[in-house]
Scaffold this active site. Structure first.
Site, PDB file in Angstrom:
ATOM      1  N   CYS A 244      -5.014  -7.814  -1.495  1.00 63.98           N
ATOM      2  CA  CYS A 244      -4.933  -9.122  -0.533  1.00 63.98           C
ATOM      3  C   CYS A 244      -5.471 -10.357  -1.163  1.00 63.98           C
ATOM      4  O   CYS A 244      -6.869 -10.271  -1.049  1.00 63.98           O
ATOM      5  CB  CYS A 244      -5.143  -8.835   0.655  1.00 63.98           C
ATOM      6  SG  CYS A 244      -4.570 -10.300   1.785  1.00 63.98           S
TER       7      CYS A 244
ATOM      8  N   GLY B 252       8.762  -5.529  -1.195  1.00 66.59           N
ATOM      9  CA  GLY B 252       8.016  -6.445  -0.047  1.00 66.59           C
ATOM     10  C   GLY B 252       9.048  -7.311   0.571  1.00 66.59           C
ATOM     11  O   GLY B 252       9.612  -6.897   1.398  1.00 66.59           O
TER      12      GLY B 252
END
Length: 320
Positions: free
Chosen positions: A108, A260
């Site tokens: 991230c 995703g």
């Protein structure tokens, strides 16, 4: 090193005992409500929680890890943090709650995560990540997989070096992956672009720098004892199937693909046909019958299942 755990909620589909098709962990998306929708559409797809800070797991486990394995099946708990003991405690709690795997967030790029010195910034400290993996493996007694989700590398700012270059960047990526493998990680999910830690938003980091999926096959070849899953802008089942079927000459196949935002934007189109596709149709062993029974066959039934879930949630909330 691949451990398949006996028990109704711990089935490990895919090549070398790891998921072949999965929906990525996404903040503000992959909560248990969205996962319930996904499970009604596909019995075999591996699902992930949102990234959960390890300290939140340790201090408020019931609220943070709220889920129902009977309704969700194969779910991976992704945790974030940079302190091995705290991460190990969180991993043990996730294992106790019945999650199928624990995944360590090393990918991230958000400012908030970087300020906490975890996420993609951990790729600059491979030895620390190795310590975290080792501590987590010991905490779960090697009974469920401890996996890592990472990028191809990091840069501090956008520029000519932000795009992945094999000669310059691959040795560092391989070194990072070798360290986590030696610590006990048997599955690496690779978002096939680098992360820019300064100057780009989280959303921009999902679109730039450029993708380099070739790195996934290269890692699968150089680390044959590690399952490599490729992630990054897969938008259709046919694209996912092609990535699994078409291995470049001289390379080993990747173990899986992860989708995703496409799963959030078009869940029916992406997930409802997944179980019968060439990606998932030959899984062994199949999911537990209770999970298979949750699956719907039409959009109307999917809507009805969502409405039923909402009614149960509202009823529970009012009861408390």
């Amino acid at each position: 090193n691949d451990k398949v755990v006996d028990g109704p909620m711990h089935y490990h589909p895919g090549l070398r005992g790891h998921p072949r098709f999965s929906v990525a962990p996404m903040m503000q998306f992959t909560d248990r409500h969205f996962r319930t929708l996904c499970r009604t559409l596909s019995s075999n797809t591996a699902l992930y929680t949102e990234m959960v800070n390890c300290n939140a797991v340790r201090l408020s486990r019931d609220d943070v890890l709220d889920w129902n394995p009977d309704d969700e099946g194969y779910v991976v708990c992704q945790i974030g943090g940079n302190e091995p003991n705290a991460m190990a405690e969180a991993a043990a709690i996730a294992h106790e709650r019945g999650y199928s795997e624990v995944n360590i967030n090393c990918g991230c790029p958000s400012d908030r995560v970087e300020k906490g010195c975890f996420g993609a910034s951990l790729m600059t400290q491979p030895e620390l990540v190795g310590d975290i993996v080792r501590a987590c493996v010991e905490a779960v007694r090697d009974e469920i997989p401890i996996t890592v989700k990472c990028r191809l590398g990091t840069e501090q700012k956008m520029g000519l070096k932000a795009d992945f270059d094999f000669e310059r960047d691959y040795p560092k990526l391989l070194h990072f992956c070798q360290i986590v493998r030696d610590a006990g990680c048997t599955h690496i999910i690779l978002h096939t672009r680098k992360a820019v830690l300064g100057g780009l938003s989280t959303d921009e980091n999902r679109r730039v720098p450029m993708l380099c999926r070739e790195a996934a096959w290269r890692l699968a070849t150089d680390l044959p004892d590690v399952a490599i899953t490729a992630n990054g802008q897969f938008k259709t089942l046919s694209e996912c199937a092609a990535a699994l079927a078409n291995t470049p000459e001289g390379c080993r196949p990747i173990a899986g693909v992860m989708v995703g935002r496409a799963a959030c934007a078009h869940p029916w189109e992406l997930l409802s046909a997944a179980d019968e596709s060439c990606i998932l149709s030959d899984l062994a062993p199949p999911p537990p019958p209770a999970i298979q029974a949750l699956r719907v066959r039409t959009r109307r039934d999917a809507i009805a299942a969502c409405l039923s879930h909402c009614a149960r949630e509202l009823s529970s909330e009012y009861d408390t």
